[in-house]
Motif scaffolding. Structure first.
Motif, short mmCIF file in Angstrom:
data_model
loop_
_atom_site.label_atom_id
_atom_site.label_comp_id
_atom_site.label_asym_id
_atom_site.label_seq_id
_atom_site.Cartn_x
_atom_site.Cartn_y
_atom_site.Cartn_z
N PHE A 52 -81.82 10.32 63.88
CA PHE A 52 -81.59 10.30 65.32
C PHE A 52 -82.92 10.52 66.00
N TYR A 91 -73.24 16.93 63.79
CA TYR A 91 -72.66 15.91 64.14
C TYR A 91 -72.93 14.84 62.93
N LEU A 95 -70.05 13.11 60.43
CA LEU A 95 -70.02 11.94 60.15
C LEU A 95 -70.31 11.30 58.65
N TYR A 108 -73.06 11.52 71.70
CA TYR A 108 -74.06 11.50 70.75
C TYR A 108 -74.48 10.08 70.37
N PRO A 109 -75.33 9.84 69.87
CA PRO A 109 -75.81 8.14 69.49
C PRO A 109 -74.90 7.66 68.30
N THR A 110 -74.46 6.49 68.33
CA THR A 110 -73.96 6.03 67.19
C THR A 110 -74.77 5.59 66.10
N VAL A 111 -74.31 5.50 64.92
CA VAL A 111 -75.11 5.23 63.68
C VAL A 111 -74.18 4.56 62.81
N ASP A 112 -74.80 3.27 62.10
CA ASP A 112 -74.14 2.50 60.96
C ASP A 112 -73.86 3.56 60.00
N GLY A 113 -72.53 3.53 59.52
CA GLY A 113 -72.07 4.44 58.39
C GLY A 113 -72.64 4.19 56.99
#
Length: 131
Positions: A52, A91, A95, A108-113
């Motif tokens: 992040f 966070y 995840l 919160y920002p999104t992120v590729d799993g």
């Protein structure tokens, strides 16, 4: 647990003129002192720093390079906001573990799993900590 700086003693090196914060020559830069300090970071904090931090973009192939991962953590730690890191670590860990994200009122920002999992594996390999 809040992240913090733990130091048996803070060591300072020589005074250096005309260097920026990363040690590169820069005309007119202020005089700087080399400092070394130790910080204690959890798996979640390392994960959050690597995923992040604005301006930090580890490529997939760089995740296999231990030195690149260490450098990225150094860069991210220099730019991190400690209070944001606390929440981002919780966070990121949620995840990573596939747990429910606790509502804090923050966006919160999104992120590729898949990327998050790859970064988590790199953190465990390089630093020896796991979620």
């Amino acid at each position: 647990m809040m992240p913090g700086i733990v130091s048996d003693r803070l060591t300072a090196g020589q005074v250096v003129d005309n260097l920026d914060v990363f040690g590169e020559p820069e005309t007119g830069a202020p005089t700087r002192v080399t400092l070394q300090f130790r910080t204690c970071l959890s798996f979640g904090e390392l994960l959050a720093l690597l995923v992040f931090t604005p301006g930090l973009n580890l490529l997939w192939e760089e995740l296999d390079d231990d030195d690149a991962v260490r450098w990225a953590v150094h860069f991210a730690a220099l730019t991190a906001d400690v209070m944001d890191l606390y929440y981002l670590a919780a966070y990121a860990t949620a995840l990573y573990q596939g747990a429910e994200v606790v509502e804090t009122g923050r966006v919160y920002p999104t992120v590729d799993g898949e990327y998050l999992t790859a970064v988590g594996r790199a953190v465990t390999r390089v630093f020896g900590v796991a979620a």
